[in-house]
Motif scaffolding. Structure first.
Motif, short mmCIF file in Angstrom:
data_model
loop_
_atom_site.label_atom_id
_atom_site.label_comp_id
_atom_site.label_asym_id
_atom_site.label_seq_id
_atom_site.Cartn_x
_atom_site.Cartn_y
_atom_site.Cartn_z
N TYR A 117 31.39 -3.17 -29.44
CA TYR A 117 30.59 -2.01 -29.03
C TYR A 117 29.35 -2.47 -28.24
O TYR A 117 29.05 -1.96 -27.16
CB TYR A 117 30.17 -1.18 -30.25
CG TYR A 117 29.47 0.10 -29.86
CD1 TYR A 117 30.20 1.24 -29.51
CD2 TYR A 117 28.08 0.17 -29.78
CE1 TYR A 117 29.57 2.41 -29.12
CE2 TYR A 117 27.44 1.33 -29.39
CZ TYR A 117 28.18 2.45 -29.07
OH TYR A 117 27.55 3.61 -28.67
N MET A 164 28.86 -5.21 -26.67
CA MET A 164 29.19 -5.86 -25.40
C MET A 164 29.60 -4.86 -24.32
O MET A 164 29.55 -5.18 -23.14
CB MET A 164 30.32 -6.87 -25.60
CG MET A 164 29.88 -8.15 -26.29
SD MET A 164 31.32 -9.23 -26.56
CE MET A 164 30.50 -10.72 -27.19
N THR A 165 30.03 -3.68 -24.72
CA THR A 165 30.46 -2.70 -23.71
C THR A 165 29.41 -1.62 -23.46
O THR A 165 29.63 -0.70 -22.69
CB THR A 165 31.77 -2.01 -24.14
OG1 THR A 165 31.60 -1.44 -25.44
CG2 THR A 165 32.93 -2.99 -24.16
N THR A 166 28.26 -1.75 -24.11
CA THR A 166 27.21 -0.75 -23.92
C THR A 166 25.87 -1.36 -23.50
O THR A 166 24.85 -0.67 -23.46
CB THR A 166 26.99 0.06 -25.23
OG1 THR A 166 26.75 -0.86 -26.30
CG2 THR A 166 28.20 0.91 -25.56
N GLY A 167 25.88 -2.65 -23.20
CA GLY A 167 24.65 -3.30 -22.76
C GLY A 167 23.68 -3.61 -23.87
O GLY A 167 22.51 -3.90 -23.63
N ALA A 194 24.27 -5.97 -26.34
CA ALA A 194 24.42 -7.34 -26.85
C ALA A 194 23.30 -8.21 -26.29
O ALA A 194 22.95 -8.10 -25.12
CB ALA A 194 25.78 -7.89 -26.44
#
Lengths: 749, 152
Positions: free
Chosen positions: A203, A205-208, A210
């Motif tokens: 989650y 890593m796909t939403t900025g 991380a």
């Protein structure tokens, strides 16, 4: 593997081969200590059976990931092992990234070691937690522990129908003794091991959300960009920083510490520009006027150096291993075949360039946040540079935007710490892409000289392999003058071929740049030469390449290079548990061929190639299908990768590593080259150091995991070495042209 | 100088030099770190954001050119991370290290906005400016096809 395994602590220490001090600490209690922002035991934790696990009264299990996440999926896989043996519910798990601390044992996320060397340690961490929970319930209910089971995040007593949740047992469990012997689950009972659990960080890593090394922000922090000597070992003759200081946003310009010789993991020297943002620091840096004394490495020129390497490889070298009498066999042979292979320097080029942020605290201690593969090395390197005890360095580990070996060196973290000390403010150092490509720790350049004798039937009767390259050892010992120790274990002395006369030699080569390791290290050039040459011999003998490869490998047996006088380390693990087993290597070749539908007829200009290579205790077979156009340009249409890694934890992550290895290997085969002129690295960014893009990726990459009941091998690196030779062999099948140089130089067919 | 930009529907007045790349204005000044630095020369795509809906390489796009425009970063692509591209990315476990994926997702979302059913060749053409060093390319293709409603 056996069913239920019992492991005493004594066996455990022996088996993991860890330093006793670290492991005893790792298995002992740690107090419910301070709570820091990202790590250490949570204040609410009631039960802390070991340094890897804590359990709170609400049932939350915190698992301390002491290894670095760089894309291999360890933050998902490590908790899978611990949670499985603890029999904890996956949705009650919280993964906490551990600080650098010797109490965790080895944290150097390198050499594809996390699972292969620490599977038992992780199982033990979970199993001992479970055992103590069982003990707590047994005491509470006054029943025998053997009558109890676990499930649903609870301990159950079936006979009486009683159940206590893990959270309810946390406080009592803390009073239980840490077991001397634990029982591991039978593989049939695994809940998570062997299952493709989704990414823990998917989650974020796909939403900025991380956080990587480059993302750390501290109050009052300065942003630094460092101009380092363009030639390794160079020094500043004069510096004019007036224009740099005039750039808006620039706060200070300072000199970095003098570099060390050997370089180890220390900063390279140069001048740092500190500013209120990254852009101002970079602009200020561009305005610096520096006159460099390039020093003795200004002589480094890749074209000339290549001639020297090849020349050395043509002469008799230092014997590393000998079986039979190669010279006599070559003299008596009807056919002698010789070939030379060359592979240049490479840069790891992780998508996130090295970046670190450091803060000096009032008490003299230091906090460093970095995308490091090795936080204990950060502690040590920073401590050495600042002159403080390593236990006063808190090394925080962010996510790594790729590592590939580059980020196991702590030089960039040390730069940040040095600047934080000098400026008395927190400092973030961000390397530019050019810094990364020009001034990192390069994968070594090498020349390989191969000679073989064939008898009348085409059978190989002699094999002589010479390898010459500047050593990683030069990073730690300025006097190192050629391949050494562990480097020769990487695809050279572990040669699996059944040839009566076999001789392995090396020659001297001095390093002129910092040499380091890159994903699969020396296996890249050794596998390229060995697997290409095996294919060459098949064609010289007029034989079908896959059958000939199997004949070279010979009958199923176990090989010990010590039998032929080599000192072989087997990646730090025993040959009993992780043998060079030609039966398993053969099985991988046969499966690879089967999946690629080996033997089918292809149209003109297309070809199939195959290669197999054992490294990091796993074996990977690769088949590649290429199509070549009239200009000689190739397209790799499809690839098949088969891995025997023993038991695997998360099949989807293993498949992902094979897919990634195919792309990484194809990238270095088609594009990878770093070269030097007058001591300066020629390439600088992705225009001059291209890496594979999506439009060059194969149409399909098929990966298969062999179902093998054996201890786990490595996964992150072993996919890479056989890729380039499989493609070269396919290119030969398509064109009759042999590619003996990396990256491939193709010409109109 | 002060430059007014709307980032993810919030208006920011940024005190920056006009030649500062939008990337550093977003990261260092506005404090949104989901957009990544990879090359600084529009060669790798890690820094991809949308300006008025169009994908741009923010590392090579002066902040002054974005004045008065709407900038969307990965943080603003969807309210709850549920843009079809993000959902597909997670369904196929596309990321390895994850670093390039902000840029990959922003490029893919822009592609599907203008071409809801791209062919494999169109996907490769649109995505070829975004490097993934971990090598997730085959999954990126499959995830885009999935987000487009295909069967991957």
């Amino acid at each position: 593997m056996k069913g239920i395994e019992k492991l005493s602590r004594r066996d455990f220490l022996k088996r993991t081969g860890s330093a006793t001090g670290g492991l005893v600490l790792a298995l002992s209690f740690v107090g419910c200590g301070r709570r820091s922002v990202d790590t250490d035991v949570a204040a609410g934790a009631n039960f802390v059976p070991n340094v890897y696990v804590s359990l709170a009264e609400d049932g939350t299990v915190e698992i301390y990931c002491h290894r670095s996440e760089m894309g291999q999926g360890i933050r998902t896989c490590l908790p899978q092992v611990i949670a499985d043996e603890m029999d904890a519910d996956w949705d009650r798990i919280r993964v906490v990234q551990a600080l650098g601390d010797e109490k965790y044992g080895d944290q150097n996320t390198d050499g594809s070691t996390s699972i292969r060397r620490q599977f038992d340690l992780l199982r033990n961490a979970g199993a001992s937690a479970r055992d103590m929970l069982l003990g707590a319930a047994a005491a509470r209910w006054q029943v025998d522990k053997a009558e109890l089971t676990t499930g649903d995040h609870a301990v159950q007593h079936r006979a009486s129908g009683r159940s206590l949740s893990y959270g309810e047992l946390a406080a009592d469990a803390a009073a239980q003794p840490v077991p001397d012997v634990v029982e591991f689950k039978a593989p049939a009972d695994y809940r998570y091991i062997g299952k493709s659990m989704d990414l823990i960080d998917g989650y974020e890593m796909t939403t900025g959300q991380a956080n990587y090394g480059i993302d750390t922000v501290l109050p009052g922090m300065l942003y630094a960009s460092v101009e380092r000597p363009p030639v390794y070992g160079g020094a500043i003759r004069s510096l004019d920083d007036a224009a740099a200081r005039a750039v808006k946003g620039v706060v200070d310009v300072v000199r970095m510490p003098e570099p060390s010789s050997p370089p180890v993991f220390n900063p390279l020297g140069g001048v740092a520009v500190l500013a209120t943002n990254t852009w101002a620091a970079q602009k200020g840096r561009e305005a610096l006027v520096i006159d460099w004394d390039d020093g003795e490495n200004a002589v480094y020129d890749s074209a000339t150096y290549r001639e020297q390497l090849v020349e050395t490889s043509r002469r008799e070298g230092k014997t590393i291993m000998n079986r039979g009498d190669v010279a006599t066999a070559l003299g008596a042979a009807t056919t002698v075949h010789e070939a030379e292979y060359y592979a240049p320097h490479l840069s790891q080029a992780p998508m996130e360039p090295p970046a670190a942020t450091a803060r000096l605290n009032d008490d003299g201690s230091c906090d460093v946040w970095s995308c490091t593969q090795n936080p204990q090395s950060v502690q040590q390197t920073v401590a050495g540079l600042l002159g403080i005890d390593k236990n006063r360095v808190r090394a925080h580990v962010t996510l790594l935007g790729g590592g590939f070996g580059r980020k196991s060196k702590a030089d960039f973290a040390a730069e940040a710490a040095w600047l934080a000390k000098l400026t008395k403010r927190p400092v973030k150092v961000t390397w530019t892409r050019e810094d990364d490509i020009r001034q990192g720790y390069l994968h070594s350049v090498s020349a390989q000289h191969m000679t073989a004798a064939l008898d009348d039937a085409g059978k190989a009767t002699a094999w002589r392999h010479r390898t010459v390259f500047p050593s990683i050892g030069s990073t730690f010992n300025a006097e190192a003058s050629g391949p050494g120790g562990f480097e020769l274990d990487l695809g050279f002395v572990d040669n699996p071929f059944d040839i009566a006369n076999l001789r392995l030699e090396t020659g001297d080569a001095k390093a002129h740049v910092r040499i380091g390791w890159l994903r699969s290290v020396c296996n890249i050039y050794h596998a390229f030469a060995v697997s290409s040459f095996a294919d060459e011999l098949a064609h010289v003998a007029g034989r079908e390449p896959k059958d000939y490869l199997l004949e070279l490998i010979g009958p199923p047996r176990r090989i010990d290079p010590a039998d032929d006088g080599a000192n072989y380390g087997n990646y730090g693990q025993s040959l009993d548990e992780h043998p060079i087993d030609t039966g398993r290597i053969r099985a991988v070749v046969e499966k690879t061929a089967e999946l690629a539908d080996w033997g089918r007829t292809l149209p003109a200009g297309q070809g199939l190639g195959i290669a197999v290579h054992r490294s990091f205790l796993s074996t990977v077979g690769v088949a590649a299908e290429v199509a070549v156009d009239d200009a000689g340009e190739m397209r790799v249409r499809e690839m098949w990768l088969v891995i025997d890694a023993g038991r695997v934890i998360n099949p989807d992550r293993v498949i992902a590593q094979m897919e990634g290895a195919a792309v990484f290997g194809l990238s270095l085969a088609l594009h990878g080259e770093i070269s030097a002129e007058r001591g300066r690295i020629v390439q600088g960014n992705f225009d001059t150091y291209p890496v594979l893009r999506i439009d060059e990726a194969p149409d399909a990459i098929h990966a298969h995991i062999m179902d093998v009941d054996a201890p786990p091998g490595g996964v992150g690196e072993p996919g890479v070495p056989p890729v380039a030779p499989a493609i070269a062999n396919a290119y030969f099948a398509a064109t009759g042209i042999r590619l003996r140089e990396l990256p491939f130089r193709t010409a109109p067919v | 100088m002060a430059i007014e930009i709307t980032i993810n529907d919030t208006t920011h007045t940024l005190d920056v030099e006009p030649d500062m790349p939008l990337l550093w204005a977003i990261r260092d000044v506005a404090g949104l770190t989901g957009t990544k630095f990879g090359c600084g020369k529009a060669l790798c795509g890690a820094c991809t954001v949308h300006v008025d809906g169009q994908p741009v390489r923010s590392c090579s796009y002066p902040v002054s050119a974005a004045a008065g425009r709407n900038v969307t970063t990965i943080e603003g692509l969807s309210a709850d991370g549920d843009h079809p591209v993000q959902v597909a990315w997670r369904a196929l476990n596309v990321p390895q290290c994850g670093y390039c994926q902000s840029g990959q997702i922003m490029t893919a979302a822009a592609l599907l906005e203008r071409n809801p059913a791209p062919t494999r060749a169109e996907i490769d053409a649109a995505m070829s400016g975004n490097i993934c060093r971990c090598g997730t390319y085959t999954r990126i293709r499959a995830a885009i096809e999935r987000a487009a409603g295909g069967d991957s």
